[in-house]
Scaffold this motif. Structure first.
Motif, PDB file in Angstrom:
ATOM      1  N   GLU A 178      46.371  43.927  54.835  1.00 45.47           N
ATOM      2  CA  GLU A 178      46.320  42.509  55.197  1.00 45.47           C
ATOM      3  C   GLU A 178      45.850  41.652  54.026  1.00 45.47           C
ATOM      4  O   GLU A 178      46.372  40.553  53.804  1.00 45.47           O
ATOM      5  CB  GLU A 178      45.410  42.309  56.414  1.00 45.47           C
ATOM      6  N   MET A 179      44.904  42.149  53.250  1.00 48.40           N
ATOM      7  CA  MET A 179      44.419  41.398  52.088  1.00 48.40           C
ATOM      8  C   MET A 179      45.531  41.262  51.038  1.00 48.40           C
ATOM      9  O   MET A 179      45.672  40.202  50.432  1.00 48.40           O
ATOM     10  CB  MET A 179      43.196  42.069  51.471  1.00 48.40           C
ATOM     11  N   GLU A 180      46.325  42.305  50.847  1.00 46.34           N
ATOM     12  CA  GLU A 180      47.443  42.212  49.911  1.00 46.34           C
ATOM     13  C   GLU A 180      48.458  41.186  50.388  1.00 46.34           C
ATOM     14  O   GLU A 180      48.962  40.397  49.598  1.00 46.34           O
ATOM     15  CB  GLU A 180      48.133  43.563  49.747  1.00 46.34           C
ATOM     16  N   ARG A 181      48.741  41.192  51.671  1.00 51.34           N
ATOM     17  CA  ARG A 181      49.702  40.226  52.223  1.00 51.34           C
ATOM     18  C   ARG A 181      49.208  38.794  52.044  1.00 51.34           C
ATOM     19  O   ARG A 181      49.943  37.925  51.580  1.00 51.34           O
ATOM     20  CB  ARG A 181      49.943  40.486  53.713  1.00 51.34           C
ATOM     21  N   VAL A 182      47.964  38.551  52.409  1.00 51.81           N
ATOM     22  CA  VAL A 182      47.405  37.201  52.346  1.00 51.81           C
ATOM     23  C   VAL A 182      47.283  36.730  50.899  1.00 51.81           C
ATOM     24  O   VAL A 182      47.662  35.602  50.572  1.00 51.81           O
ATOM     25  CB  VAL A 182      46.040  37.153  53.069  1.00 51.81           C
ATOM     26  N   ALA A 183      46.771  37.587  50.027  1.00 50.52           N
ATOM     27  CA  ALA A 183      46.615  37.215  48.623  1.00 50.52           C
ATOM     28  C   ALA A 183      47.980  36.955  47.982  1.00 50.52           C
ATOM     29  O   ALA A 183      48.142  35.983  47.239  1.00 50.52           O
ATOM     30  CB  ALA A 183      45.872  38.303  47.867  1.00 50.52           C
ATOM     31  N   GLY A 184      48.935  37.795  48.274  1.00 52.97           N
ATOM     32  CA  GLY A 184      50.277  37.608  47.728  1.00 52.97           C
ATOM     33  C   GLY A 184      50.904  36.307  48.176  1.00 52.97           C
ATOM     34  O   GLY A 184      51.512  35.583  47.375  1.00 52.97           O
ATOM     35  N   MET A 189      52.905  24.913  41.263  1.00 56.31           N
ATOM     36  CA  MET A 189      52.663  24.622  39.848  1.00 56.31           C
ATOM     37  C   MET A 189      53.910  24.836  38.999  1.00 56.31           C
ATOM     38  O   MET A 189      53.890  24.564  37.800  1.00 56.31           O
ATOM     39  CB  MET A 189      51.532  25.506  39.307  1.00 56.31           C
ATOM     40  N   GLY A 190      54.983  25.358  39.592  1.00 59.53           N
ATOM     41  CA  GLY A 190      56.212  25.597  38.847  1.00 59.53           C
ATOM     42  C   GLY A 190      56.189  26.864  38.020  1.00 59.53           C
ATOM     43  O   GLY A 190      56.958  27.008  37.079  1.00 59.53           O
ATOM     44  N   LYS A 191      55.329  27.776  38.341  1.00 59.76           N
ATOM     45  CA  LYS A 191      55.202  29.048  37.609  1.00 59.76           C
ATOM     46  C   LYS A 191      55.988  30.123  38.361  1.00 59.76           C
ATOM     47  O   LYS A 191      55.449  30.833  39.211  1.00 59.76           O
ATOM     48  CB  LYS A 191      53.735  29.477  37.505  1.00 59.76           C
ATOM     49  N   GLU A 192      57.263  30.244  38.056  1.00 59.12           N
ATOM     50  CA  GLU A 192      58.131  31.147  38.805  1.00 59.12           C
ATOM     51  C   GLU A 192      57.803  32.622  38.575  1.00 59.12           C
ATOM     52  O   GLU A 192      57.955  33.436  39.478  1.00 59.12           O
ATOM     53  CB  GLU A 192      59.594  30.862  38.484  1.00 59.12           C
ATOM     54  N   THR A 193      57.372  32.982  37.377  1.00 58.63           N
ATOM     55  CA  THR A 193      57.019  34.378  37.113  1.00 58.63           C
ATOM     56  C   THR A 193      55.820  34.784  37.963  1.00 58.63           C
ATOM     57  O   THR A 193      55.815  35.859  38.565  1.00 58.63           O
ATOM     58  CB  THR A 193      56.702  34.587  35.624  1.00 58.63           C
ATOM     59  N   LEU A 194      54.825  33.933  38.028  1.00 61.65           N
ATOM     60  CA  LEU A 194      53.648  34.218  38.847  1.00 61.65           C
ATOM     61  C   LEU A 194      54.010  34.227  40.329  1.00 61.65           C
ATOM     62  O   LEU A 194      53.490  35.038  41.096  1.00 61.65           O
ATOM     63  CB  LEU A 194      52.548  33.185  38.571  1.00 61.65           C
ATOM     64  N   ALA A 195      54.929  33.355  40.728  1.00 58.85           N
ATOM     65  CA  ALA A 195      55.376  33.339  42.126  1.00 58.85           C
ATOM     66  C   ALA A 195      56.046  34.660  42.480  1.00 58.85           C
ATOM     67  O   ALA A 195      55.859  35.182  43.585  1.00 58.85           O
ATOM     68  CB  ALA A 195      56.325  32.176  42.363  1.00 58.85           C
ATOM     69  N   ALA A 196      56.806  35.214  41.563  1.00 58.84           N
ATOM     70  CA  ALA A 196      57.467  36.497  41.804  1.00 58.84           C
ATOM     71  C   ALA A 196      56.435  37.617  41.937  1.00 58.84           C
ATOM     72  O   ALA A 196      56.583  38.514  42.771  1.00 58.84           O
ATOM     73  CB  ALA A 196      58.443  36.813  40.680  1.00 58.84           C
ATOM     74  N   LYS A 197      55.383  37.553  41.124  1.00 54.85           N
ATOM     75  CA  LYS A 197      54.325  38.558  41.228  1.00 54.85           C
ATOM     76  C   LYS A 197      53.610  38.445  42.571  1.00 54.85           C
ATOM     77  O   LYS A 197      53.263  39.452  43.185  1.00 54.85           O
ATOM     78  CB  LYS A 197      53.332  38.410  40.088  1.00 54.85           C
ATOM     79  N   GLY A 198      53.403  37.227  43.047  1.00 55.62           N
ATOM     80  CA  GLY A 198      52.792  37.028  44.362  1.00 55.62           C
ATOM     81  C   GLY A 198      53.672  37.556  45.472  1.00 55.62           C
ATOM     82  O   GLY A 198      53.196  38.183  46.421  1.00 55.62           O
ATOM     83  N   ALA A 199      54.974  37.325  45.344  1.00 53.35           N
ATOM     84  CA  ALA A 199      55.911  37.831  46.344  1.00 53.35           C
ATOM     85  C   ALA A 199      55.912  39.360  46.357  1.00 53.35           C
ATOM     86  O   ALA A 199      55.996  39.976  47.424  1.00 53.35           O
ATOM     87  CB  ALA A 199      57.311  37.305  46.062  1.00 53.35           C
ATOM     88  N   ALA A 200      55.807  39.963  45.178  1.00 52.31           N
ATOM     89  CA  ALA A 200      55.760  41.427  45.105  1.00 52.31           C
ATOM     90  C   ALA A 200      54.496  41.968  45.757  1.00 52.31           C
ATOM     91  O   ALA A 200      54.531  42.982  46.461  1.00 52.31           O
ATOM     92  CB  ALA A 200      55.836  41.875  43.646  1.00 52.31           C
ATOM     93  N   ALA A 221      50.895  28.924  45.630  1.00 52.69           N
ATOM     94  CA  ALA A 221      50.236  28.162  44.573  1.00 52.69           C
ATOM     95  C   ALA A 221      51.099  28.133  43.314  1.00 52.69           C
ATOM     96  O   ALA A 221      51.221  27.098  42.656  1.00 52.69           O
ATOM     97  CB  ALA A 221      48.876  28.758  44.270  1.00 52.69           C
ATOM     98  N   ALA A 222      51.700  29.257  42.971  1.00 57.80           N
ATOM     99  CA  ALA A 222      52.537  29.326  41.781  1.00 57.80           C
ATOM    100  C   ALA A 222      53.777  28.449  41.924  1.00 57.80           C
ATOM    101  O   ALA A 222      54.179  27.781  40.966  1.00 57.80           O
ATOM    102  CB  ALA A 222      52.924  30.770  41.498  1.00 57.80           C
ATOM    103  N   HIS A 223      54.383  28.440  43.103  1.00 57.71           N
ATOM    104  CA  HIS A 223      55.532  27.568  43.329  1.00 57.71           C
ATOM    105  C   HIS A 223      55.132  26.111  43.161  1.00 57.71           C
ATOM    106  O   HIS A 223      55.872  25.325  42.575  1.00 57.71           O
ATOM    107  CB  HIS A 223      56.118  27.783  44.730  1.00 57.71           C
TER     108      HIS A 223
END
Length: 56
Positions: A10-16, A26-37, A22-24
């Motif tokens: 659950e913590m991985e899901r929520v943090a991701g 700020m326009g940080k697509e690479t970080l957004a992809a890491k969050g999605a992963a 947040a990354a979206h």
């Protein structure tokens, strides 16, 4: 499913999800992809543990 594994999943899901949103914003697509992963890994972990419970 052990309580520790439930919490970890659950913590991985929520943090991701939080990182992804947040990354979206700020326009940080690479970080957004890491969050999605990270969110996907949490979902997979949760499903794995649910499967273990179903077999028990």
């Amino acid at each position: 499913m052990s309580t520790g594994e439930k919490v970890k999943a659950e913590m991985e899901r929520v943090a991701g999800r939080a990182v992804k949103k947040a990354a979206h914003a700020m326009g940080k697509e690479t970080l957004a992809a890491k969050g999605a992963a990270l969110e996907a890994r949490g979902n997979a972990r949760r499903l794995k543990e649910k499967g273990k419970d179903a077999l028990s």
